[in-house]
Design an enzyme around this catalytic site. Structure first.
Site, PDB file in Angstrom:
ATOM      1  N   GLU A  72     -10.848  -1.795 -10.258  1.00 48.02           N
ATOM      2  CA  GLU A  72     -11.588  -2.537  -9.229  1.00 48.02           C
ATOM      3  C   GLU A  72     -12.878  -1.819  -8.828  1.00 48.02           C
ATOM      4  O   GLU A  72     -13.734  -2.413  -8.178  1.00 48.02           O
ATOM      5  CB  GLU A  72     -10.701  -2.829  -8.012  1.00 48.02           C
ATOM      6  N   GLU A 104      -1.085   0.848  -8.994  1.00 52.65           N
ATOM      7  CA  GLU A 104      -2.534   0.559  -9.042  1.00 52.65           C
ATOM      8  C   GLU A 104      -3.344   1.726  -8.492  1.00 52.65           C
ATOM      9  O   GLU A 104      -2.984   2.308  -7.462  1.00 52.65           O
ATOM     10  CB  GLU A 104      -2.785  -0.704  -8.220  1.00 52.65           C
ATOM     11  N   HIS A 109      -9.177  -8.201  -9.621  1.00 52.93           N
ATOM     12  CA  HIS A 109      -9.117  -7.822  -8.211  1.00 52.93           C
ATOM     13  C   HIS A 109      -9.857  -8.876  -7.398  1.00 52.93           C
ATOM     14  O   HIS A 109     -10.903  -9.368  -7.820  1.00 52.93           O
ATOM     15  CB  HIS A 109      -9.800  -6.459  -8.038  1.00 52.93           C
ATOM     16  N   ASP A 169      -0.066   0.239  -4.621  1.00 54.09           N
ATOM     17  CA  ASP A 169      -1.504   0.523  -4.772  1.00 54.09           C
ATOM     18  C   ASP A 169      -1.858   1.692  -3.861  1.00 54.09           C
ATOM     19  O   ASP A 169      -1.709   1.593  -2.645  1.00 54.09           O
ATOM     20  CB  ASP A 169      -2.292  -0.731  -4.362  1.00 54.09           C
ATOM     21  N   ASP A 187     -13.188  -6.705 -10.587  1.00 53.11           N
ATOM     22  CA  ASP A 187     -13.543  -7.634  -9.511  1.00 53.11           C
ATOM     23  C   ASP A 187     -14.735  -8.436 -10.020  1.00 53.11           C
ATOM     24  O   ASP A 187     -15.806  -7.868 -10.246  1.00 53.11           O
ATOM     25  CB  ASP A 187     -13.899  -6.896  -8.215  1.00 53.11           C
ATOM     26  N   GLU A 227      -4.564 -12.145  -7.574  1.00 55.29           N
ATOM     27  CA  GLU A 227      -4.416 -11.404  -6.315  1.00 55.29           C
ATOM     28  C   GLU A 227      -4.790 -12.329  -5.152  1.00 55.29           C
ATOM     29  O   GLU A 227      -5.859 -12.949  -5.159  1.00 55.29           O
ATOM     30  CB  GLU A 227      -5.324 -10.168  -6.316  1.00 55.29           C
ATOM     31  N   LYS A 231       0.826  -1.196   0.000  1.00 55.55           N
ATOM     32  CA  LYS A 231       0.000   0.000   0.000  1.00 55.55           C
ATOM     33  C   LYS A 231       0.864   1.251   0.000  1.00 55.55           C
ATOM     34  O   LYS A 231       1.899   1.304   0.681  1.00 55.55           O
ATOM     35  CB  LYS A 231      -0.919   0.001   1.229  1.00 55.55           C
TER      36      LYS A 231
HETATM   37 MG    MG Z   1      -6.417  -2.212  -5.205  1.00 54.09          MG
END
Ligand code: MG
Length: 379
Positions: free
Chosen positions: A246, A220, A296, A194, A269, A329, A166
């Site tokens: 996503e 991301e 995702h 991300d 997703d 993922e 992150k």
């Molecule tokens: Mg993400």
């Protein structure tokens, strides 16, 4: 044989320790799953991505469209759900409710026909998928990266060959974290970042330029998902591949990302963007733009199974003899519903996960776990 029953369950688990990312803090998992049962007792499971109580309301709304239909006609059912919600739900949670039902219908169809979903999708290009660890969330407001070194080393020792961390706390702090992570994991492990759309265009450009030397596989959701043209501007200013999607819905939403040349990789997703039926169309559309698809995932092991089947069927574009590994993922934060809701358990071996070969999604739900974590059930 007709669809006779649609049940939803809201599953909730309070985390032993909360964590946060650029937008908010997580202290629980709360997920809506759905079971679709036929008149002769076959059943399939699905899952939606989004706020569980709203997903459940959406599934309840869709029930009359789906009940009494032939479960083998899942595309026809998808189309009717789409048509009857089009005027008010071309994006968002009702599409996720449709996705949950669609996934349950694919699982159900596979179980009725005694075939894995991967075969129903058209066949298995690859039997093993390479999981990347999603983790490195922030644990402490005063020292956000307190646990990063230990956590990253743990992923490497488990055999992960790719890790996503992150960012989104500010360009300078992110730079420090990314630099450190590259040192900890070495040069042979793929590293992705991300920001969960934390940045303006200028901030995203600044961060991208600063972290380019660290061989980042993708950046991301650098920017808010509405800014399709800004994504394109960012792409033109950095060598780091840009990913997103996503928060996008249906092939029409993904068309915005694609025609604006916003991303190098789309990340639908499947539990939100329209289910497996629509994911296959989104992948076909992406292939016409030469854009890769890496879905995702976030929720329970049902969603992970869905993604494994889908990825096993993704066509390699362009085709060639030496085929690269395809990524899935694989969130590594605390989540009992990913670890225990279904059986048999997914196993990572030599850095890869095998695509399940049993009927449907190749799994069943553990009823004890379902009962233990259910906070509501509706028939
Ligand atoms: Mg993400």
């Amino acid at each position: 044989m007709i669809i006779e029953k649609i049940e939803t369950y809201i599953l909730k688990d309070t985390l032993s320790k909360s964590f946060f990312f650029s937008q908010w803090e997580y202290s629980e998992r709360c997920i809506c799953v759905v079971k679709v049962t036929t008149s002769d007792g076959h059943y399939g499971w699905g899952e939606g991505y989004g706020p569980a109580s709203v997903l459940e309301a959406g599934i309840n709304f869709l029930k009359p469209i789906v009940l009494n239909k032939n479960p083998l006609e899942n595309e026809v059912i998808w189309s009717e759900m789409y048509r009857k919600t089009l005027d008010f739900a071309r994006r968002g949670i009702l599409v996720a409710s449709m996705s949950a039902i669609d996934i349950a219908l694919w699982d159900l169809k596979g179980k009725i026909l005694n075939l894995p979903v991967s075969l129903l999708l058209g066949g298995v290009y690859r039997k093993k998928i390479k999981p990347y660890a999603t983790g490195l969330y922030f644990s402490d407001r005063n020292n956000p990266s307190k646990d990063f070194d230990e956590e990253a080393a743990n992923y490497v020792s488990q055999g992960f060959k790719a890790i996503k961390m992150k960012v989104g706390l500010g360009v300078d702090l992110d730079f420090k974290h990314v630099k450190r992570m590259r040192e900890v994991i070495g040069d042979d492990i793929q590293l992705m970042v991300d920001s969960n759309h934390a940045y303006s265009l200028s901030e995203a450009i600044a961060l991208a330029k600063k972290i380019e030397p660290f061989n980042i596989s993708w950046f991301e959701e650098p920017i808010s998902p509405e800014y399709y043209e800004q994504y394109n501007e960012l792409r033109n200013k950095t060598t780091i591949p840009i990913s997103g999607g996503e928060c996008e819905y249906l092939r029409f939403g993904f068309h915005q990302l694609l025609k604006n040349k916003s991303v190098d990789i789309i990340q639908p997703d499947i539990c939100a963007s329209g289910g497996l039926t629509e994911a296959k169309r989104i992948a076909a559309l992406a292939s016409t733009y030469g854009v890769d698809v890496i879905p995702h995932t976030w929720g329970t092991s049902i969603g992970i199974h869905v993604a494994l089947h889908f990825i096993s069927n993704l066509e390699l574009m362009p085709g060639r003899m030496m085929v690269p590994d395809f990524l899935i993922e694989y969130d590594q934060t605390e989540n009992v519903l990913r670890d225990k809701l279904t059986f048999p358990s997914l196993v990572m071996k030599d850095g890869m996960i095998e695509v399940p070969t049993g009927p449907g999604l190749g799994m069943d739900v553990n009823e004890d776990i379902l009962k233990k974590y259910s906070i509501s059930r509706s028939l």
